[in-house]
Motif scaffolding. Structure first.
Motif, PDB file in Angstrom:
ATOM      1  N   LEU A 119      20.054  16.358  -3.426  1.00  0.00           N
ATOM      2  CA  LEU A 119      21.198  15.938  -4.236  1.00  0.00           C
ATOM      3  C   LEU A 119      22.414  16.794  -3.894  1.00  0.00           C
ATOM      4  O   LEU A 119      22.262  17.917  -3.416  1.00  0.00           O
ATOM      5  CB  LEU A 119      20.880  15.985  -5.737  1.00  0.00           C
ATOM      6  CG  LEU A 119      20.073  17.131  -6.296  1.00  0.00           C
ATOM      7  CD1 LEU A 119      20.528  17.445  -7.698  1.00  0.00           C
ATOM      8  CD2 LEU A 119      18.614  16.714  -6.333  1.00  0.00           C
ATOM      9  N   PRO A 120      23.617  16.258  -4.113  1.00  0.00           N
ATOM     10  CA  PRO A 120      24.800  17.028  -3.745  1.00  0.00           C
ATOM     11  C   PRO A 120      25.103  18.159  -4.723  1.00  0.00           C
ATOM     12  O   PRO A 120      24.760  18.068  -5.899  1.00  0.00           O
ATOM     13  CB  PRO A 120      25.925  15.988  -3.789  1.00  0.00           C
ATOM     14  CG  PRO A 120      25.424  14.871  -4.616  1.00  0.00           C
ATOM     15  CD  PRO A 120      23.943  14.920  -4.602  1.00  0.00           C
ATOM     16  N   ALA A 121      25.729  19.184  -4.184  1.00  0.00           N
ATOM     17  CA  ALA A 121      26.208  20.287  -5.023  1.00  0.00           C
ATOM     18  C   ALA A 121      27.615  20.611  -4.546  1.00  0.00           C
ATOM     19  O   ALA A 121      27.977  20.281  -3.409  1.00  0.00           O
ATOM     20  CB  ALA A 121      25.302  21.501  -4.856  1.00  0.00           C
ATOM     21  N   ALA A 193      42.788   7.653   4.609  1.00  0.00           N
ATOM     22  CA  ALA A 193      43.119   9.054   4.876  1.00  0.00           C
ATOM     23  C   ALA A 193      42.085   9.960   4.232  1.00  0.00           C
ATOM     24  O   ALA A 193      41.732   9.779   3.072  1.00  0.00           O
ATOM     25  CB  ALA A 193      44.498   9.365   4.298  1.00  0.00           C
ATOM     26  N   GLY A 194      41.615  10.936   4.998  1.00  0.00           N
ATOM     27  CA  GLY A 194      40.691  11.939   4.475  1.00  0.00           C
ATOM     28  C   GLY A 194      41.357  13.303   4.446  1.00  0.00           C
ATOM     29  O   GLY A 194      42.520  13.466   4.853  1.00  0.00           O
ATOM     30  N   ARG A 195      40.597  14.299   3.989  1.00  0.00           N
ATOM     31  CA  ARG A 195      41.130  15.658   3.861  1.00  0.00           C
ATOM     32  C   ARG A 195      41.626  16.195   5.201  1.00  0.00           C
ATOM     33  O   ARG A 195      42.496  17.070   5.262  1.00  0.00           O
ATOM     34  CB  ARG A 195      40.035  16.567   3.299  1.00  0.00           C
ATOM     35  CG  ARG A 195      40.496  17.971   3.060  1.00  0.00           C
ATOM     36  CD  ARG A 195      39.721  18.743   2.016  1.00  0.00           C
ATOM     37  NE  ARG A 195      38.302  18.466   1.981  1.00  0.00           N
ATOM     38  CZ  ARG A 195      37.530  18.733   0.917  1.00  0.00           C
ATOM     39  NH1 ARG A 195      38.051  19.280  -0.150  1.00  0.00           N
ATOM     40  NH2 ARG A 195      36.238  18.468   0.939  1.00  0.00           N
ATOM     41  N   SER A 220      39.848   9.069   0.854  1.00  0.00           N
ATOM     42  CA  SER A 220      38.607   9.695   0.388  1.00  0.00           C
ATOM     43  C   SER A 220      38.923  10.430  -0.924  1.00  0.00           C
ATOM     44  O   SER A 220      40.081  10.611  -1.294  1.00  0.00           O
ATOM     45  CB  SER A 220      38.060  10.672   1.436  1.00  0.00           C
ATOM     46  OG  SER A 220      38.912  11.788   1.526  1.00  0.00           O
ATOM     47  N   ARG A 221      37.872  10.879  -1.563  1.00  0.00           N
ATOM     48  CA  ARG A 221      38.076  11.468  -2.895  1.00  0.00           C
ATOM     49  C   ARG A 221      38.922  12.748  -2.915  1.00  0.00           C
ATOM     50  O   ARG A 221      39.781  12.894  -3.791  1.00  0.00           O
ATOM     51  CB  ARG A 221      36.707  11.732  -3.535  1.00  0.00           C
ATOM     52  CG  ARG A 221      36.829  12.306  -4.915  1.00  0.00           C
ATOM     53  CD  ARG A 221      35.534  12.155  -5.644  1.00  0.00           C
ATOM     54  NE  ARG A 221      35.462  13.138  -6.708  1.00  0.00           N
ATOM     55  CZ  ARG A 221      34.481  13.189  -7.591  1.00  0.00           C
ATOM     56  NH1 ARG A 221      33.496  12.333  -7.534  1.00  0.00           N
ATOM     57  NH2 ARG A 221      34.459  14.089  -8.519  1.00  0.00           N
ATOM     58  N   PRO A 222      38.719  13.702  -1.967  1.00  0.00           N
ATOM     59  CA  PRO A 222      39.552  14.907  -2.038  1.00  0.00           C
ATOM     60  C   PRO A 222      41.047  14.600  -1.943  1.00  0.00           C
ATOM     61  O   PRO A 222      41.870  15.285  -2.550  1.00  0.00           O
ATOM     62  CB  PRO A 222      39.098  15.736  -0.824  1.00  0.00           C
ATOM     63  CG  PRO A 222      37.764  15.211  -0.457  1.00  0.00           C
ATOM     64  CD  PRO A 222      37.728  13.781  -0.869  1.00  0.00           C
ATOM     65  N   GLY A 251      40.298  11.356   9.662  1.00  0.00           N
ATOM     66  CA  GLY A 251      40.041  12.701   9.130  1.00  0.00           C
ATOM     67  C   GLY A 251      39.083  12.665   7.955  1.00  0.00           C
ATOM     68  O   GLY A 251      39.255  13.386   6.983  1.00  0.00           O
ATOM     69  N   ILE A 252      38.065  11.815   8.061  1.00  0.00           N
ATOM     70  CA  ILE A 252      37.053  11.674   6.992  1.00  0.00           C
ATOM     71  C   ILE A 252      35.704  12.061   7.581  1.00  0.00           C
ATOM     72  O   ILE A 252      35.314  11.555   8.638  1.00  0.00           O
ATOM     73  CB  ILE A 252      37.037  10.222   6.466  1.00  0.00           C
ATOM     74  CG1 ILE A 252      38.348   9.936   5.735  1.00  0.00           C
ATOM     75  CG2 ILE A 252      35.825   9.964   5.569  1.00  0.00           C
ATOM     76  CD1 ILE A 252      38.488   8.530   5.200  1.00  0.00           C
ATOM     77  N   SER A 253      34.999  12.972   6.890  1.00  0.00           N
ATOM     78  CA  SER A 253      33.762  13.506   7.471  1.00  0.00           C
ATOM     79  C   SER A 253      32.613  12.501   7.449  1.00  0.00           C
ATOM     80  O   SER A 253      31.753  12.512   8.326  1.00  0.00           O
ATOM     81  CB  SER A 253      33.333  14.769   6.720  1.00  0.00           C
ATOM     82  OG  SER A 253      33.122  14.475   5.360  1.00  0.00           O
ATOM     83  N   VAL A 291      44.197  13.511  14.011  1.00  0.00           N
ATOM     84  CA  VAL A 291      44.685  12.270  13.401  1.00  0.00           C
ATOM     85  C   VAL A 291      46.211  12.247  13.301  1.00  0.00           C
ATOM     86  O   VAL A 291      46.830  11.178  13.404  1.00  0.00           O
ATOM     87  CB  VAL A 291      44.023  12.042  12.018  1.00  0.00           C
ATOM     88  CG1 VAL A 291      44.425  13.092  11.006  1.00  0.00           C
ATOM     89  CG2 VAL A 291      44.356  10.671  11.491  1.00  0.00           C
ATOM     90  N   ASN A 292      46.804  13.415  13.159  1.00  0.00           N
ATOM     91  CA  ASN A 292      48.261  13.449  12.990  1.00  0.00           C
ATOM     92  C   ASN A 292      49.014  13.219  14.307  1.00  0.00           C
ATOM     93  O   ASN A 292      50.222  13.032  14.318  1.00  0.00           O
ATOM     94  CB  ASN A 292      48.682  14.761  12.314  1.00  0.00           C
ATOM     95  CG  ASN A 292      48.093  14.833  10.922  1.00  0.00           C
ATOM     96  OD1 ASN A 292      48.169  13.864  10.160  1.00  0.00           O
ATOM     97  ND2 ASN A 292      47.461  15.956  10.605  1.00  0.00           N
ATOM     98  N   GLN A 293      48.261  13.240  15.404  1.00  0.00           N
ATOM     99  CA  GLN A 293      48.855  12.825  16.681  1.00  0.00           C
ATOM    100  C   GLN A 293      48.460  11.384  16.998  1.00  0.00           C
ATOM    101  O   GLN A 293      49.288  10.573  17.401  1.00  0.00           O
ATOM    102  CB  GLN A 293      48.364  13.742  17.811  1.00  0.00           C
ATOM    103  CG  GLN A 293      48.901  15.155  17.704  1.00  0.00           C
ATOM    104  CD  GLN A 293      48.292  16.081  18.750  1.00  0.00           C
ATOM    105  OE1 GLN A 293      47.461  15.681  19.564  1.00  0.00           O
ATOM    106  NE2 GLN A 293      48.701  17.332  18.709  1.00  0.00           N
TER     107      GLN A 293
END
Ligand SMILES: Cc1cc2nc3c(=O)[nH]c(=O)nc-3n(C[C@H](O)[C@H](O)[C@H](O)COP(=O)(O)OP(=O)(O)OC[C@H]3O[C@@H](n4cnc5c(N)ncnc54)[C@H](O)[C@@H]3O)c2cc1C
Length: 305
Positions: A119-121, A193-195, A220-222, A251-253, A291-293
Protein backbone atom coordinates in the motif's frame (compact mmCIF):
# COMPACT_ATOMS: atom_id res chain seq x y z
CA UNK A 1 -6.83 -19.23 0.84
CA UNK A 2 -10.47 -18.21 0.75
CA UNK A 3 -11.84 -14.70 0.23
CA UNK A 4 -15.24 -13.17 0.85
CA UNK A 5 -15.63 -10.43 -1.76
CA UNK A 6 -18.09 -7.69 -0.84
CA UNK A 7 -19.63 -6.45 -4.08
CA UNK A 8 -20.84 -2.85 -4.27
CA UNK A 9 -24.38 -2.06 -5.42
CA UNK A 10 -25.28 1.52 -6.17
CA UNK A 11 -28.25 3.23 -7.80
CA UNK A 12 -29.91 -0.16 -8.29
CA UNK A 13 -27.06 -1.93 -10.04
CA UNK A 14 -23.92 -3.94 -9.31
CA UNK A 15 -20.89 -1.83 -10.18
CA UNK A 16 -18.47 -2.85 -12.96
CA UNK A 17 -15.68 -2.23 -10.42
CA UNK A 18 -16.74 -5.44 -8.63
CA UNK A 19 -14.73 -7.31 -11.28
CA UNK A 20 -11.64 -5.73 -9.73
CA UNK A 21 -12.38 -7.72 -6.56
CA UNK A 22 -12.41 -10.89 -8.64
CA UNK A 23 -9.19 -9.83 -10.38
CA UNK A 24 -7.64 -9.42 -6.91
CA UNK A 25 -8.76 -12.96 -5.97
CA UNK A 26 -7.34 -14.24 -9.27
CA UNK A 27 -4.01 -12.54 -8.59
CA UNK A 28 -3.84 -14.27 -5.19
CA UNK A 29 -4.97 -17.55 -6.81
CA UNK A 30 -7.55 -17.69 -4.03
CA UNK A 31 -11.01 -19.27 -3.86
CA UNK A 32 -13.78 -16.78 -3.31
CA UNK A 33 -17.44 -16.34 -2.50
CA UNK A 34 -19.29 -13.04 -2.85
CA UNK A 35 -21.66 -11.05 -0.72
CA UNK A 36 -23.93 -8.54 -2.35
CA UNK A 37 -27.03 -6.54 -1.73
CA UNK A 38 -28.94 -6.45 -4.96
CA UNK A 39 -31.25 -7.98 -7.42
CA UNK A 40 -31.03 -11.46 -8.93
CA UNK A 41 -31.72 -10.19 -12.44
CA UNK A 42 -28.48 -8.17 -12.52
CA UNK A 43 -25.62 -10.14 -11.01
CA UNK A 44 -21.89 -9.91 -11.69
CA UNK A 45 -20.81 -12.57 -14.20
CA UNK A 46 -18.67 -15.14 -12.43
CA UNK A 47 -18.49 -18.72 -11.25
CA UNK A 48 -18.99 -19.61 -7.61
CA UNK A 49 -21.44 -18.49 -4.95
CA UNK A 50 -23.01 -15.16 -4.22
CA UNK A 51 -24.84 -14.54 -0.95
CA UNK A 52 -27.54 -12.12 -1.92
CA UNK A 53 -29.58 -9.83 0.31
CA UNK A 54 -32.64 -8.34 -1.33
CA UNK A 55 -31.99 -4.65 -1.92
CA UNK A 56 -35.59 -3.70 -1.18
CA UNK A 57 -35.16 -5.06 2.34
CA UNK A 58 -31.46 -4.54 2.97
CA UNK A 59 -31.25 -1.05 1.47
CA UNK A 60 -28.43 0.08 -0.80
CA UNK A 61 -26.50 1.10 2.26
CA UNK A 62 -27.26 0.19 5.83
CA UNK A 63 -24.00 -0.30 7.75
CA UNK A 64 -25.36 -2.14 10.79
CA UNK A 65 -27.40 -4.51 8.67
CA UNK A 66 -24.73 -5.12 6.02
CA UNK A 67 -22.18 -5.77 8.77
CA UNK A 68 -24.52 -8.30 10.38
CA UNK A 69 -25.20 -10.07 7.09
CA UNK A 70 -21.51 -10.26 6.17
CA UNK A 71 -20.66 -11.61 9.64
CA UNK A 72 -23.33 -14.27 9.10
CA UNK A 73 -21.77 -15.29 5.76
CA UNK A 74 -18.38 -15.46 7.51
CA UNK A 75 -19.87 -17.91 10.04
CA UNK A 76 -20.74 -20.22 7.17
CA UNK A 77 -17.80 -19.69 4.86
CA UNK A 78 -14.97 -19.08 7.32
CA UNK A 79 -13.07 -17.00 4.76
CA UNK A 80 -9.53 -15.89 5.56
CA UNK A 81 -10.02 -12.38 4.21
CA UNK A 82 -12.95 -10.09 3.53
CA UNK A 83 -12.22 -7.86 0.54
CA UNK A 84 -14.04 -4.58 -0.10
CA UNK A 85 -13.55 -1.81 -2.66
CA UNK A 86 -11.62 1.23 -1.41
CA UNK A 87 -14.67 3.46 -1.87
CA UNK A 88 -16.88 5.25 0.63
CA UNK A 89 -18.85 1.97 0.89
CA UNK A 90 -15.70 -0.03 1.73
CA UNK A 91 -14.20 2.69 3.95
CA UNK A 92 -17.31 2.73 6.08
CA UNK A 93 -17.90 -1.03 6.31
CA UNK A 94 -14.30 -2.26 6.70
CA UNK A 95 -13.61 -0.87 10.20
CA UNK A 96 -17.04 -1.98 11.40
CA UNK A 97 -16.29 -5.53 10.26
CA UNK A 98 -12.79 -5.36 11.68
CA UNK A 99 -14.19 -4.46 15.12
CA UNK A 100 -17.01 -7.02 14.89
CA UNK A 101 -14.82 -9.96 13.85
CA UNK A 102 -11.58 -8.89 15.57
CA UNK A 103 -9.80 -9.13 12.21
CA UNK A 104 -6.88 -6.83 11.36
CA UNK A 105 -7.63 -4.28 8.67
CA UNK A 106 -5.45 -3.13 5.78
CA UNK A 107 -6.75 -0.39 3.52
CA UNK A 108 -5.86 0.87 0.05
CA UNK A 109 -4.04 -2.23 -1.09
CA UNK A 110 -2.52 -1.71 -4.55
CA UNK A 111 -0.55 -4.92 -5.01
CA UNK A 112 0.43 -8.22 -3.40
CA UNK A 113 3.83 -9.78 -2.94
CA UNK A 114 3.92 -13.31 -1.43
CA UNK A 115 2.04 -12.96 1.86
CA UNK A 116 2.35 -9.18 1.95
CA UNK A 117 -0.09 -6.52 0.89
CA UNK A 118 1.42 -3.43 -0.68
CA UNK A 119 0.00 0.00 0.00
CA UNK A 120 1.18 3.56 -0.58
CA UNK A 121 2.74 5.72 2.10
CA UNK A 122 3.78 9.39 2.08
CA UNK A 123 1.46 10.38 -0.73
CA UNK A 124 2.52 7.48 -2.92
CA UNK A 125 6.27 8.23 -2.78
CA UNK A 126 6.95 5.15 -0.64
CA UNK A 127 5.41 1.68 -0.43
CA UNK A 128 4.60 -0.28 2.68
CA UNK A 129 4.45 -4.07 2.84
CA UNK A 130 2.01 -5.35 5.42
CA UNK A 131 1.34 -8.90 6.51
CA UNK A 132 -1.73 -9.68 8.61
CA UNK A 133 -0.79 -13.21 9.55
CA UNK A 134 -3.27 -14.96 7.29
CA UNK A 135 -6.57 -13.23 8.05
CA UNK A 136 -7.93 -9.74 7.70
CA UNK A 137 -10.19 -7.15 6.15
CA UNK A 138 -8.77 -5.61 2.97
CA UNK A 139 -9.88 -2.63 0.92
CA UNK A 140 -8.43 -2.51 -2.59
CA UNK A 141 -7.62 0.67 -4.47
CA UNK A 142 -9.67 1.28 -7.62
CA UNK A 143 -7.74 0.57 -10.82
CA UNK A 144 -5.00 -1.41 -9.06
CA UNK A 145 -6.33 -4.87 -10.00
CA UNK A 146 -7.89 -4.49 -13.41
CA UNK A 147 -9.49 -7.62 -14.89
CA UNK A 148 -7.53 -8.75 -17.94
CA UNK A 149 -10.46 -10.59 -19.54
CA UNK A 150 -14.23 -10.35 -19.43
CA UNK A 151 -15.73 -12.71 -16.88
CA UNK A 152 -18.31 -15.33 -17.85
CA UNK A 153 -20.71 -17.49 -15.92
CA UNK A 154 -23.66 -17.11 -13.61
CA UNK A 155 -23.04 -17.38 -9.89
CA UNK A 156 -25.01 -19.73 -7.68
CA UNK A 157 -27.31 -17.49 -5.65
CA UNK A 158 -27.88 -18.11 -1.96
CA UNK A 159 -30.59 -15.77 -0.74
CA UNK A 160 -30.06 -14.35 2.72
CA UNK A 161 -32.85 -13.76 5.22
CA UNK A 162 -32.81 -10.04 5.95
CA UNK A 163 -33.56 -9.36 9.62
CA UNK A 164 -34.72 -5.99 10.87
CA UNK A 165 -31.81 -4.29 12.58
CA UNK A 166 -31.82 -1.10 14.64
CA UNK A 167 -29.49 1.31 12.87
CA UNK A 168 -28.37 4.73 14.02
CA UNK A 169 -27.61 5.64 10.41
CA UNK A 170 -30.29 6.08 7.78
CA UNK A 171 -29.29 6.08 4.11
CA UNK A 172 -31.17 8.87 2.38
CA UNK A 173 -29.80 8.65 -1.17
CA UNK A 174 -26.98 10.08 -3.24
CA UNK A 175 -26.47 13.71 -4.12
CA UNK A 176 -24.91 14.36 -7.51
CA UNK A 177 -21.94 16.73 -7.28
CA UNK A 178 -22.32 19.86 -9.36
CA UNK A 179 -20.35 19.58 -12.61
CA UNK A 180 -17.59 22.19 -12.53
CA UNK A 181 -14.52 22.80 -14.68
CA UNK A 182 -13.46 20.60 -17.56
CA UNK A 183 -14.99 17.21 -18.44
CA UNK A 184 -11.92 15.22 -19.45
CA UNK A 185 -13.92 12.02 -19.89
CA UNK A 186 -15.12 13.26 -23.29
CA UNK A 187 -11.76 14.59 -24.53
CA UNK A 188 -10.11 12.78 -27.45
CA UNK A 189 -6.70 14.29 -26.74
CA UNK A 190 -5.33 15.08 -23.27
CA UNK A 191 -1.92 16.57 -22.54
CA UNK A 192 -1.14 16.33 -18.83
CA UNK A 193 1.38 18.17 -16.70
CA UNK A 194 3.20 16.39 -13.89
CA UNK A 195 5.53 17.56 -11.14
CA UNK A 196 8.39 17.20 -13.63
CA UNK A 197 7.40 20.53 -15.23
CA UNK A 198 9.14 22.06 -12.21
CA UNK A 199 7.09 25.18 -11.49
CA UNK A 200 3.69 26.76 -12.06
CA UNK A 201 4.83 28.96 -14.97
CA UNK A 202 6.03 25.89 -16.88
CA UNK A 203 2.51 24.44 -16.97
CA UNK A 204 2.01 26.93 -19.84
CA UNK A 205 4.37 24.83 -22.00
CA UNK A 206 2.05 21.86 -21.54
CA UNK A 207 -1.11 23.95 -21.95
CA UNK A 208 0.20 25.31 -25.28
CA UNK A 209 0.98 21.80 -26.51
CA UNK A 210 -2.58 20.77 -25.57
CA UNK A 211 -3.92 23.75 -27.53
CA UNK A 212 -1.73 23.00 -30.55
CA UNK A 213 -3.03 19.41 -30.59
CA UNK A 214 -6.63 20.55 -30.12
CA UNK A 215 -6.85 18.75 -26.78
CA UNK A 216 -7.48 19.45 -23.11
CA UNK A 217 -5.03 20.07 -20.29
CA UNK A 218 -4.78 17.32 -17.66
CA UNK A 219 -2.63 17.17 -14.53
CA UNK A 220 -1.24 14.83 -11.92
CA UNK A 221 -2.16 15.27 -8.29
CA UNK A 222 0.97 17.10 -7.03
CA UNK A 223 0.40 19.74 -9.74
CA UNK A 224 -3.15 20.19 -8.45
CA UNK A 225 -2.10 20.06 -4.78
CA UNK A 226 0.47 22.81 -5.51
CA UNK A 227 -2.40 24.86 -6.99
CA UNK A 228 -0.67 25.13 -10.38
CA UNK A 229 -3.82 23.75 -12.05
CA UNK A 230 -7.43 23.39 -10.84
CA UNK A 231 -8.66 20.07 -9.48
CA UNK A 232 -11.12 19.54 -12.34
CA UNK A 233 -8.07 18.79 -14.55
CA UNK A 234 -6.72 16.03 -12.29
CA UNK A 235 -6.44 12.57 -13.79
CA UNK A 236 -6.35 9.53 -11.52
CA UNK A 237 -8.13 7.73 -8.74
CA UNK A 238 -8.97 10.96 -6.94
CA UNK A 239 -9.40 12.82 -10.22
CA UNK A 240 -11.09 11.83 -13.48
CA UNK A 241 -10.85 8.49 -15.26
CA UNK A 242 -10.18 9.17 -18.92
CA UNK A 243 -9.88 7.18 -22.15
CA UNK A 244 -8.78 9.56 -24.92
CA UNK A 245 -7.35 8.56 -28.30
CA UNK A 246 -4.08 10.27 -27.35
CA UNK A 247 -2.71 10.88 -23.83
CA UNK A 248 0.52 12.85 -23.49
CA UNK A 249 2.07 12.54 -20.02
CA UNK A 250 4.55 15.38 -19.49
CA UNK A 251 6.90 14.95 -16.52
CA UNK A 252 4.66 12.33 -14.90
CA UNK A 253 6.29 9.36 -13.18
CA UNK A 254 3.38 6.92 -13.60
CA UNK A 255 2.31 6.24 -10.01
CA UNK A 256 -0.45 3.66 -9.74
CA UNK A 257 -3.05 6.26 -8.76
CA UNK A 258 -2.31 8.24 -11.92
CA UNK A 259 -2.18 5.15 -14.15
CA UNK A 260 -5.56 4.02 -12.81
CA UNK A 261 -7.09 7.13 -14.36
CA UNK A 262 -5.44 7.07 -17.81
CA UNK A 263 -4.14 3.64 -18.74
CA UNK A 264 -7.17 2.91 -20.92
CA UNK A 265 -6.05 5.66 -23.33
CA UNK A 266 -5.62 4.34 -26.91
CA UNK A 267 -2.13 5.77 -27.38
CA UNK A 268 0.15 7.03 -24.63
CA UNK A 269 3.10 9.31 -25.29
CA UNK A 270 5.26 10.03 -22.25
CA UNK A 271 7.92 12.72 -21.96
CA UNK A 272 10.31 12.11 -19.10
CA UNK A 273 13.95 12.72 -18.29
CA UNK A 274 14.12 9.31 -16.64
CA UNK A 275 14.06 6.41 -19.10
CA UNK A 276 13.19 4.04 -16.24
CA UNK A 277 10.19 5.98 -14.93
CA UNK A 278 7.23 3.59 -14.34
CA UNK A 279 5.17 5.46 -16.97
CA UNK A 280 7.39 3.69 -19.54
CA UNK A 281 5.58 0.44 -18.71
CA UNK A 282 2.29 1.72 -20.13
CA UNK A 283 3.58 4.23 -22.70
CA UNK A 284 3.47 3.37 -26.42
CA UNK A 285 6.24 5.90 -26.97
CA UNK A 286 8.61 7.31 -24.35
CA UNK A 287 10.52 10.46 -25.26
CA UNK A 288 13.49 10.87 -22.95
CA UNK A 289 13.74 14.64 -22.82
CA UNK A 290 13.22 17.74 -20.72
CA UNK A 291 9.53 18.50 -21.05
CA UNK A 292 10.17 22.24 -20.92
CA UNK A 293 12.21 21.96 -24.10
CA UNK A 294 10.25 19.22 -25.83
CA UNK A 295 6.68 20.53 -25.32
CA UNK A 296 7.27 24.06 -26.75
CA UNK A 297 9.30 22.64 -29.66
CA UNK A 298 6.54 20.16 -30.56
CA UNK A 299 3.80 22.79 -30.12
CA UNK A 300 5.67 25.14 -32.45
CA UNK A 301 6.20 22.42 -35.03
CA UNK A 302 2.49 21.50 -35.03
CA UNK A 303 1.35 25.15 -35.15
CA UNK A 304 3.64 25.97 -38.06
CA UNK A 305 2.01 23.28 -40.28
C1 LIG B 1 -4.98 8.06 -1.95
C2 LIG B 1 -4.15 8.67 -3.05
C3 LIG B 1 -4.80 9.11 -4.18
C4 LIG B 1 -4.04 9.67 -5.23
N1 LIG B 1 -4.69 10.11 -6.33
C5 LIG B 1 -3.96 10.57 -7.38
C6 LIG B 1 -4.59 10.98 -8.59
O1 LIG B 1 -5.81 10.96 -8.74
N2 LIG B 1 -3.80 11.41 -9.60
C7 LIG B 1 -2.44 11.47 -9.50
O2 LIG B 1 -1.77 11.89 -10.48
N3 LIG B 1 -1.84 11.10 -8.36
C8 LIG B 1 -2.56 10.67 -7.30
N4 LIG B 1 -1.93 10.33 -6.16
C9 LIG B 1 -0.49 10.65 -6.03
C10 LIG B 1 0.38 9.61 -6.67
O3 LIG B 1 0.66 8.57 -5.76
C11 LIG B 1 1.73 10.25 -7.08
O4 LIG B 1 2.32 10.88 -5.98
C12 LIG B 1 1.58 11.25 -8.22
O5 LIG B 1 0.83 10.72 -9.29
C13 LIG B 1 2.95 11.66 -8.73
O6 LIG B 1 2.77 12.73 -9.61
P1 LIG B 1 3.86 13.06 -10.71
O7 LIG B 1 4.09 11.86 -11.56
O8 LIG B 1 3.44 14.33 -11.38
O9 LIG B 1 5.14 13.43 -9.83
P2 LIG B 1 6.46 12.61 -9.50
O10 LIG B 1 6.15 11.25 -9.02
O11 LIG B 1 7.30 13.50 -8.65
O12 LIG B 1 7.17 12.42 -10.93
C14 LIG B 1 7.74 13.45 -11.67
C15 LIG B 1 8.34 12.82 -12.92
O13 LIG B 1 8.84 13.86 -13.75
C16 LIG B 1 10.10 13.47 -14.27
N5 LIG B 1 10.83 14.71 -14.54
C17 LIG B 1 11.49 15.53 -13.68
N6 LIG B 1 11.95 16.61 -14.32
C18 LIG B 1 11.57 16.48 -15.62
C19 LIG B 1 11.72 17.30 -16.78
N7 LIG B 1 12.36 18.48 -16.73
N8 LIG B 1 11.20 16.84 -17.94
C20 LIG B 1 10.55 15.65 -18.03
N9 LIG B 1 10.37 14.85 -16.95
C21 LIG B 1 10.86 15.27 -15.77
C22 LIG B 1 10.72 12.60 -13.20
O14 LIG B 1 11.68 11.72 -13.77
C23 LIG B 1 9.50 11.86 -12.65
O15 LIG B 1 9.29 10.65 -13.34
C24 LIG B 1 -2.64 9.78 -5.12
C25 LIG B 1 -2.01 9.31 -3.96
C26 LIG B 1 -2.75 8.75 -2.94
C27 LIG B 1 -2.04 8.24 -1.72
Amino acid sequence: MKLLLVAEYKSKKFLESNYELIAFADKLKADYVMFGVGDETDLPKCEGKIYLADSEKAGEYNPSLHKKLIAEVMEKEKADFIVLPHTSYGWDLAPRLSAELAFPQVTEVVDVDDDNFILPACNGKLWRKVSTGGKGIITIQGGAFNPENDYEGTPEVINLEVPSVESKIQFEGYEKAEAVGVDLTKAEIIVSAGRGVGKKENVENVRKLAEALGGELGASRPVVDSEWVEHSHQVGTTGQTVAPKLYVACGISGAIQHLAGMKKSDFILAVNTDKDAPIAEVADVLVVADVNQFAPALAEKISSK
